[in-house]
Design an enzyme around this catalytic site. Structure first.
Site, PDB file in Angstrom:
ATOM      1  N   LEU A 119       2.248  31.829   7.765  1.00  0.00           N
ATOM      2  CA  LEU A 119       1.590  31.089   8.860  1.00  0.00           C
ATOM      3  C   LEU A 119       0.149  30.703   8.527  1.00  0.00           C
ATOM      4  CD1 LEU A 119       3.012  33.008  11.989  1.00  0.00           C
ATOM      5  CD2 LEU A 119       3.909  30.933  10.900  1.00  0.00           C
TER       6      LEU A 119
ATOM      7  N   SER B  69       5.731  16.993  -6.419  1.00  0.00           N
ATOM      8  CA  SER B  69       5.015  15.878  -5.783  1.00  0.00           C
ATOM      9  C   SER B  69       4.882  14.722  -6.762  1.00  0.00           C
ATOM     10  CB  SER B  69       3.620  16.378  -5.393  1.00  0.00           C
ATOM     11  OG  SER B  69       2.778  15.297  -5.067  1.00  0.00           O
TER      12      SER B  69
ATOM     13  N   TYR C  13      -4.611  21.061  -7.556  1.00  0.00           N
ATOM     14  CA  TYR C  13      -3.337  21.031  -6.809  1.00  0.00           C
ATOM     15  C   TYR C  13      -2.226  20.435  -7.672  1.00  0.00           C
ATOM     16  CZ  TYR C  13       0.274  19.215  -3.691  1.00  0.00           C
ATOM     17  OH  TYR C  13       1.488  18.895  -3.125  1.00  0.00           O
TER      18      TYR C  13
ATOM     19  N   LYS D  60       1.389  22.085  -9.534  1.00  0.00           N
ATOM     20  CA  LYS D  60       2.769  21.549  -9.466  1.00  0.00           C
ATOM     21  C   LYS D  60       3.327  21.394 -10.880  1.00  0.00           C
ATOM     22  CE  LYS D  60       3.181  21.195  -5.000  1.00  0.00           C
ATOM     23  NZ  LYS D  60       4.021  22.163  -4.291  1.00  0.00           N
TER      24      LYS D  60
ATOM     25  N   PHE E 127       7.310  11.509  -2.564  1.00  0.00           N
ATOM     26  CA  PHE E 127       6.261  10.501  -2.476  1.00  0.00           C
ATOM     27  C   PHE E 127       5.452  10.791  -1.199  1.00  0.00           C
ATOM     28  CE2 PHE E 127       6.456   7.891  -6.267  1.00  0.00           C
ATOM     29  CZ  PHE E 127       7.406   8.653  -6.938  1.00  0.00           C
ATOM     30  N   ASN E 128       5.285   9.914  -0.246  1.00  0.00           N
ATOM     31  CA  ASN E 128       4.374  10.222   0.873  1.00  0.00           C
ATOM     32  C   ASN E 128       5.142  10.503   2.166  1.00  0.00           C
ATOM     33  OD1 ASN E 128       2.757   8.796  -1.205  1.00  0.00           O
ATOM     34  ND2 ASN E 128       1.111   9.144   0.250  1.00  0.00           N
TER      35      ASN E 128
ATOM     36  N   GLY F  79     -10.573   9.512  -7.336  1.00  0.00           N
ATOM     37  CA  GLY F  79      -9.271  10.077  -7.725  1.00  0.00           C
ATOM     38  C   GLY F  79      -8.087   9.279  -7.219  1.00  0.00           C
TER      39      GLY F  79
HETATM   40  P1  NAD Z   1       2.688  22.715   5.085  1.00  0.00           P
HETATM   41  O1  NAD Z   1       1.350  23.275   4.812  1.00  0.00           O
HETATM   42  O2  NAD Z   1       2.954  22.151   6.443  1.00  0.00           O
HETATM   43  O3  NAD Z   1       3.817  23.806   4.773  1.00  0.00           O
HETATM   44  C1  NAD Z   1       3.645  24.825   3.808  1.00  0.00           C
HETATM   45  C2  NAD Z   1       3.991  26.142   4.502  1.00  0.00           C
HETATM   46  O4  NAD Z   1       3.858  27.211   3.574  1.00  0.00           O
HETATM   47  C3  NAD Z   1       3.062  26.455   5.676  1.00  0.00           C
HETATM   48  O5  NAD Z   1       3.864  26.767   6.792  1.00  0.00           O
HETATM   49  C4  NAD Z   1       2.256  27.661   5.204  1.00  0.00           C
HETATM   50  O6  NAD Z   1       1.919  28.516   6.288  1.00  0.00           O
HETATM   51  C5  NAD Z   1       3.208  28.293   4.201  1.00  0.00           C
HETATM   52  N1  NAD Z   1       2.583  29.067   3.118  1.00  0.00           N
HETATM   53  C6  NAD Z   1       1.556  28.691   2.309  1.00  0.00           C
HETATM   54  N2  NAD Z   1       1.286  29.666   1.421  1.00  0.00           N
HETATM   55  C7  NAD Z   1       2.163  30.678   1.654  1.00  0.00           C
HETATM   56  C8  NAD Z   1       2.385  31.944   1.068  1.00  0.00           C
HETATM   57  N3  NAD Z   1       1.645  32.385   0.052  1.00  0.00           N
HETATM   58  N4  NAD Z   1       3.376  32.724   1.581  1.00  0.00           N
HETATM   59  C9  NAD Z   1       4.130  32.294   2.611  1.00  0.00           C
HETATM   60  N5  NAD Z   1       3.959  31.105   3.214  1.00  0.00           N
HETATM   61  C10 NAD Z   1       2.986  30.298   2.739  1.00  0.00           C
HETATM   62  O7  NAD Z   1       2.986  21.619   3.966  1.00  0.00           O
HETATM   63  P2  NAD Z   1       4.175  20.574   3.844  1.00  0.00           P
HETATM   64  O8  NAD Z   1       3.603  19.229   4.001  1.00  0.00           O
HETATM   65  O9  NAD Z   1       5.317  20.982   4.683  1.00  0.00           O
HETATM   66  O10 NAD Z   1       4.507  20.763   2.297  1.00  0.00           O
HETATM   67  C11 NAD Z   1       5.527  21.620   1.846  1.00  0.00           C
HETATM   68  C12 NAD Z   1       5.545  21.610   0.325  1.00  0.00           C
HETATM   69  O11 NAD Z   1       5.732  20.272  -0.130  1.00  0.00           O
HETATM   70  C13 NAD Z   1       4.247  22.096  -0.332  1.00  0.00           C
HETATM   71  O12 NAD Z   1       4.597  22.848  -1.472  1.00  0.00           O
HETATM   72  C14 NAD Z   1       3.546  20.812  -0.727  1.00  0.00           C
HETATM   73  O13 NAD Z   1       2.707  20.990  -1.837  1.00  0.00           O
HETATM   74  C15 NAD Z   1       4.724  19.925  -1.066  1.00  0.00           C
HETATM   75  N6  NAD Z   1       4.403  18.489  -0.928  1.00  0.00           N
HETATM   76  C16 NAD Z   1       3.936  18.018   0.270  1.00  0.00           C
HETATM   77  C17 NAD Z   1       3.604  16.671   0.400  1.00  0.00           C
HETATM   78  C18 NAD Z   1       3.051  16.133   1.696  1.00  0.00           C
HETATM   79  O14 NAD Z   1       2.458  15.060   1.687  1.00  0.00           O
HETATM   80  N7  NAD Z   1       3.220  16.792   2.831  1.00  0.00           N
HETATM   81  C19 NAD Z   1       3.779  15.817  -0.696  1.00  0.00           C
HETATM   82  C20 NAD Z   1       4.280  16.327  -1.885  1.00  0.00           C
HETATM   83  C21 NAD Z   1       4.586  17.679  -1.993  1.00  0.00           C
HETATM   84  C1  UD1 Z   2      -2.427  12.320  -1.340  1.00  0.00           C
HETATM   85  C2  UD1 Z   2      -2.839  13.262  -2.429  1.00  0.00           C
HETATM   86  C3  UD1 Z   2      -1.656  13.519  -3.339  1.00  0.00           C
HETATM   87  C4  UD1 Z   2      -0.446  14.035  -2.539  1.00  0.00           C
HETATM   88  C5  UD1 Z   2      -0.145  12.995  -1.464  1.00  0.00           C
HETATM   89  C6  UD1 Z   2       0.996  13.404  -0.579  1.00  0.00           C
HETATM   90  C7  UD1 Z   2      -5.233  12.808  -2.719  1.00  0.00           C
HETATM   91  C8  UD1 Z   2      -6.279  12.242  -3.636  1.00  0.00           C
HETATM   92  N1  UD1 Z   2      -3.960  12.691  -3.154  1.00  0.00           N
HETATM   93  O1  UD1 Z   2      -2.040  11.125  -1.943  1.00  0.00           O
HETATM   94  O2  UD1 Z   2      -1.988  14.472  -4.333  1.00  0.00           O
HETATM   95  O3  UD1 Z   2       0.662  14.211  -3.397  1.00  0.00           O
HETATM   96  O4  UD1 Z   2      -1.311  12.824  -0.647  1.00  0.00           O
HETATM   97  O5  UD1 Z   2       0.606  14.474   0.220  1.00  0.00           O
HETATM   98  O6  UD1 Z   2      -5.521  13.380  -1.690  1.00  0.00           O
HETATM   99  N2  UD1 Z   2      -6.348   6.297   2.972  1.00  0.00           N
HETATM  100  C9  UD1 Z   2      -7.346   5.630   3.644  1.00  0.00           C
HETATM  101  N3  UD1 Z   2      -8.040   6.306   4.607  1.00  0.00           N
HETATM  102  C10 UD1 Z   2      -7.788   7.612   4.931  1.00  0.00           C
HETATM  103  C11 UD1 Z   2      -6.750   8.290   4.226  1.00  0.00           C
HETATM  104  C12 UD1 Z   2      -6.063   7.604   3.237  1.00  0.00           C
HETATM  105  O7  UD1 Z   2      -7.604   4.448   3.389  1.00  0.00           O
HETATM  106  O8  UD1 Z   2      -8.460   8.186   5.801  1.00  0.00           O
HETATM  107  C13 UD1 Z   2      -5.573   5.552   1.949  1.00  0.00           C
HETATM  108  C14 UD1 Z   2      -5.649   6.132   0.546  1.00  0.00           C
HETATM  109  O9  UD1 Z   2      -6.714   5.571  -0.162  1.00  0.00           O
HETATM  110  C15 UD1 Z   2      -4.266   5.740  -0.030  1.00  0.00           C
HETATM  111  C16 UD1 Z   2      -3.348   5.765   1.209  1.00  0.00           C
HETATM  112  O10 UD1 Z   2      -4.216   5.647   2.336  1.00  0.00           O
HETATM  113  O11 UD1 Z   2      -4.301   4.419  -0.509  1.00  0.00           O
HETATM  114  C17 UD1 Z   2      -2.543   7.039   1.322  1.00  0.00           C
HETATM  115  O12 UD1 Z   2      -3.429   8.158   1.256  1.00  0.00           O
HETATM  116  P1  UD1 Z   2      -2.930   9.659   1.485  1.00  0.00           P
HETATM  117  O13 UD1 Z   2      -2.124   9.728   2.728  1.00  0.00           O
HETATM  118  O14 UD1 Z   2      -4.108  10.552   1.374  1.00  0.00           O
HETATM  119  O15 UD1 Z   2      -1.914   9.907   0.277  1.00  0.00           O
HETATM  120  P2  UD1 Z   2      -2.134   9.730  -1.308  1.00  0.00           P
HETATM  121  O16 UD1 Z   2      -3.469   9.214  -1.628  1.00  0.00           O
HETATM  122  O17 UD1 Z   2      -0.974   8.979  -1.809  1.00  0.00           O
END
Ligand code: NAD
Ligand code: UD1
Length: 337
Positions: free
Chosen positions: A33, A124, A148, A152, A177-178, A293
């Site tokens: 949590l 990711s 980060y 991965k 992806f996103n 970045g």
């Molecule tokens: P999130 O933070 O909502 O979910 C991660 C969960 O893991 C949380 O509920 C947190 O409480 C739990 N957690 C973290 N560290 C822990 C630990 N040591 N032990 C037990 N629980 C732990 O994130 P999410 O968006 O649901 O992402 C899930 C996974 O997908 C992550 O590994 C993230 O890196 C990966 N991912 C997410 C995105 C995105 O944009 N959301 C994109 C690419 C990859």
């Molecule tokens: C981010 C992470 C990436 C992760 C992905 C999915 C960074 C640098 N990269 O990527 O590692 O895998 O999320 O979780 O954080 N944008 C704006 N204004 C904002 C926020 C975003 O213009 O306030 C733009 C960004 O420049 C980008 C797009 O929106 O072009 C998407 O941004 P974001 O949602 O942060 O995702 P990523 O940059 O793809």
């Protein structure tokens, strides 16, 4: 199957629990949590009509995980638990290596002890760094520009090496992806703490009046309107990708990698326009400097997942923004509303 979902109270994990249960699987969640609320799992239970088996524990705690595997006949694991904020990872890299890399190592060790051989891991698209071209295929070169992303890459490599050493293991590395959107009920969704880093939750908070305007990070990229282009994928499609991955891989040894994306890129301004339409709210924005970045464009070639997992994203941009808006407007303060 009985599936252990680490990080199952989080954004993607909670949606995946619903799709696993809908597909007839049993779920047990382990989450510490640190970035989630137990309320999310209560709502998942209400949506599914059954209580969710939840253990509050840290995946780095070998004994706690050992007990979970002793008390539950786990067939397979979906591993979401980890830290995910890019900016934070540059400030506290050791916490990221500890949670993401050490946590995954402990999980793999406990799985080995209990002879649980199937794992799906959340990777990711960040592992592609700044790709030389789009759409991105799984065999593109890998790199990381921040801790980060590096965690991965390390966990992916640890999984490949562990599979090479144990021919019974089956691991699927899913490169998301996103992820955006929310469950269509409006009951669960993304609930970021503090100021959102990602675009979609930021836009949603502007629409609901929590933030004044969106900063658009650069309009001079080599894209149709100059703003960054990404492959936004509905979280329910993503969740269903996990069900496909675990069902296809269980019992089939090897390490396989798939992109989970739509194959379609949208710009920041496309997202602003779609969200304004869905919400009926104006989304004020200002063009500011590029975010360090950031890359210009990033979208998937999702062919391999279609061919091997028989999975493809189905939901439209309109569903992504409408579902986000339903969640955000019903729960302006997230789970503490
Ligand atoms: P999130 O933070 O909502 O979910 C991660 C969960 O893991 C949380 O509920 C947190 O409480 C739990 N957690 C973290 N560290 C822990 C630990 N040591 N032990 C037990 N629980 C732990 O994130 P999410 O968006 O649901 O992402 C899930 C996974 O997908 C992550 O590994 C993230 O890196 C990966 N991912 C997410 C995105 C995105 O944009 N959301 C994109 C690419 C990859
Ligand atoms: C981010 C992470 C990436 C992760 C992905 C999915 C960074 C640098 N990269 O990527 O590692 O895998 O999320 O979780 O954080 N944008 C704006 N204004 C904002 C926020 C975003 O213009 O306030 C733009 C960004 O420049 C980008 C797009 O929106 O072009 C998407 O941004 P974001 O949602 O942060 O995702 P990523 O940059 O793809």
């Amino acid at each position: 199957m009985k599936i252990l979902v680490t990080g199952g109270a989080g954004y993607i994990g909670s949606h995946t629990c619903i799709e696993l249960i809908a597909a007839g699987h049993d779920v047990v969640v382990v989450d510490n949590l640190c970035n989630a609320s137990e309320e999310a799992l209560k709502r998942v239970g209400a949506i599914c009509g059954q209580d969710i088996d939840f253990i509050e524990a840290d995946i780095r705690d070998f004994n706690a995980l050992d007990e979970v595997f002793s008390n539950h006949a786990v067939d397979a694991v979906i591993h979401f638990a980890g830290l995910k904020a890019v900016g934070e990872s540059t400030r506290i890299p050791l916490a990221y290596y500890d949670n993401n890399v050490n946590g995954s190592r402990v999980l793999l060790s406990v799985m080995e002890k209990h002879k649980v051989n199937t794992l799906v891991f959340s990777s990711s698209a960040t592992v592609y760094g700044d790709p030389a071209s789009v759409p991105i295929r799984e065999d593109f070169p890998l790199s990381a520009t921040n801790p980060y992303g590096q965690t991965k890459l390390v966990v992916e490599q640890m999984c490949r090496e562990t599979v090479a050493a144990n021919p019974d293991l089956s691991i699927v590395l899913l490169r998301y992806f996103n992820p955006v959107g929310a469950h269509a009920s409006g009951q669960i969704g993304e609930d970021p703490k503090g100021i959102p880093n990602n675009l979609m939750p930021f836009i949603a908070q502007v629409a609901v009046g929590k933030r004044e305007y969106l900063s658009v990070f650069g309009d001079d990229y080599n894209t149709p309107d100059g703003t960054g282009v990404r492959d936004y994928i509905h979280v329910v499609d993503l969740a269903q990708g996990h069900v496909a991955a675990i069902e296809k891989s269980h019992g089939k040894a090897g390490c396989h990698t798939y992109n989970l994306g739509t194959g379609q890129g949208y710009s920041v301004l496309d997202m602003v326009k779609a969200f304004a339409q869905a919400s009926g709210k104006e989304i004020p924005y200002k063009i500011v400097a590029r975010r360090p970045g950031d890359i210009g464009q990033c979208y998937a070639d999702p062919t391999l997942a279609k061919e091997n997992l028989n999975w493809a994203a189905k939901k439209s941009l309109q569903e992504m923004v409408e579902d986000t808006w339903r969640w955000q407007s019903n729960n302006p303060q997230g789970y503490s509303s």
